[in-house]
Design a protein around this motif. Structure first.
Motif, short mmCIF file in Angstrom:
data_model
loop_
_atom_site.label_atom_id
_atom_site.label_comp_id
_atom_site.label_asym_id
_atom_site.label_seq_id
_atom_site.Cartn_x
_atom_site.Cartn_y
_atom_site.Cartn_z
N ALA A 54 0.83 -1.20 0.00
CA ALA A 54 0.00 0.00 0.00
C ALA A 54 0.87 1.25 0.00
CB ALA A 54 -0.93 0.00 1.21
N LEU A 55 1.96 1.22 0.75
CA LEU A 55 2.87 2.36 0.82
C LEU A 55 3.44 2.67 -0.57
CD1 LEU A 55 4.20 4.30 2.85
CD2 LEU A 55 6.04 2.64 3.10
N SER A 56 3.77 1.63 -1.30
CA SER A 56 4.37 1.85 -2.63
C SER A 56 3.37 2.41 -3.63
CB SER A 56 4.96 0.55 -3.17
OG SER A 56 3.93 -0.38 -3.49
N GLU A 57 2.08 2.32 -3.32
CA GLU A 57 1.05 2.82 -4.24
C GLU A 57 0.60 4.25 -3.93
OE1 GLU A 57 -2.03 -0.10 -4.09
OE2 GLU A 57 -0.75 -1.67 -4.93
N ASP B 144 2.20 13.25 -2.97
CA ASP B 144 1.49 14.13 -2.03
C ASP B 144 1.04 13.36 -0.79
OD1 ASP B 144 1.81 16.44 -3.51
OD2 ASP B 144 -0.10 16.20 -4.58
N GLU B 145 0.54 12.15 -0.98
CA GLU B 145 0.11 11.33 0.16
C GLU B 145 1.30 10.95 1.04
OE1 GLU B 145 -3.82 9.10 -1.70
OE2 GLU B 145 -1.82 8.37 -2.25
N LEU B 146 2.42 10.62 0.39
CA LEU B 146 3.63 10.30 1.15
C LEU B 146 4.10 11.52 1.95
CD1 LEU B 146 5.58 8.17 -1.48
CD2 LEU B 146 4.55 7.35 0.66
N SER C 69 9.43 10.00 2.33
CA SER C 69 9.87 10.33 0.97
C SER C 69 9.59 9.15 0.05
CB SER C 69 11.37 10.65 0.96
OG SER C 69 12.12 9.47 1.17
N ARG C 70 9.60 9.40 -1.25
CA ARG C 70 9.41 8.34 -2.23
C ARG C 70 10.51 7.28 -2.07
NH1 ARG C 70 5.61 6.00 -4.52
NH2 ARG C 70 4.68 8.02 -4.85
#
Length: 75
Positions: A45-48, A52-54, A60-61
């Motif tokens: 889910a984090l990778s998706e 902006d959400e991160l 960070s990405r």
């Protein structure tokens, strides 16, 4: 009719203890598998998430991708 020897009677109380130990080991294994599955889903889910959400959650990405790339086996 065979009668129990003292050795057989002495081993009988150990059977419930052994079963309790095996049951606890099975519970621990299931809990570990469930935890690993939860982590894997969270990482996916984090990778998706969008950039902006991160940013909203302070990640960070690069951090998200590093976390998502972690092995499902090693946790």
């Amino acid at each position: 009719m065979a009668t129990d020897t003292s050795d057989e009677r002495a081993s009988q109380p150990r059977v419930p203890a052994l079963l309790a130990t095996l049951a606890e080991a099975a519970r621990n294994l299931i809990e570990s598998i469930e935890t690993r599955c939860r982590k894997r889903r969270g990482r996916a889910a984090l990778s998706e998430l969008t950039d902006d959400e991160l940013k909203d959650i302070g990640v960070s990405r690069a951090e998200a991708m590093t976390e998502a790339a972690k092995s499902a086996f090693w946790g």
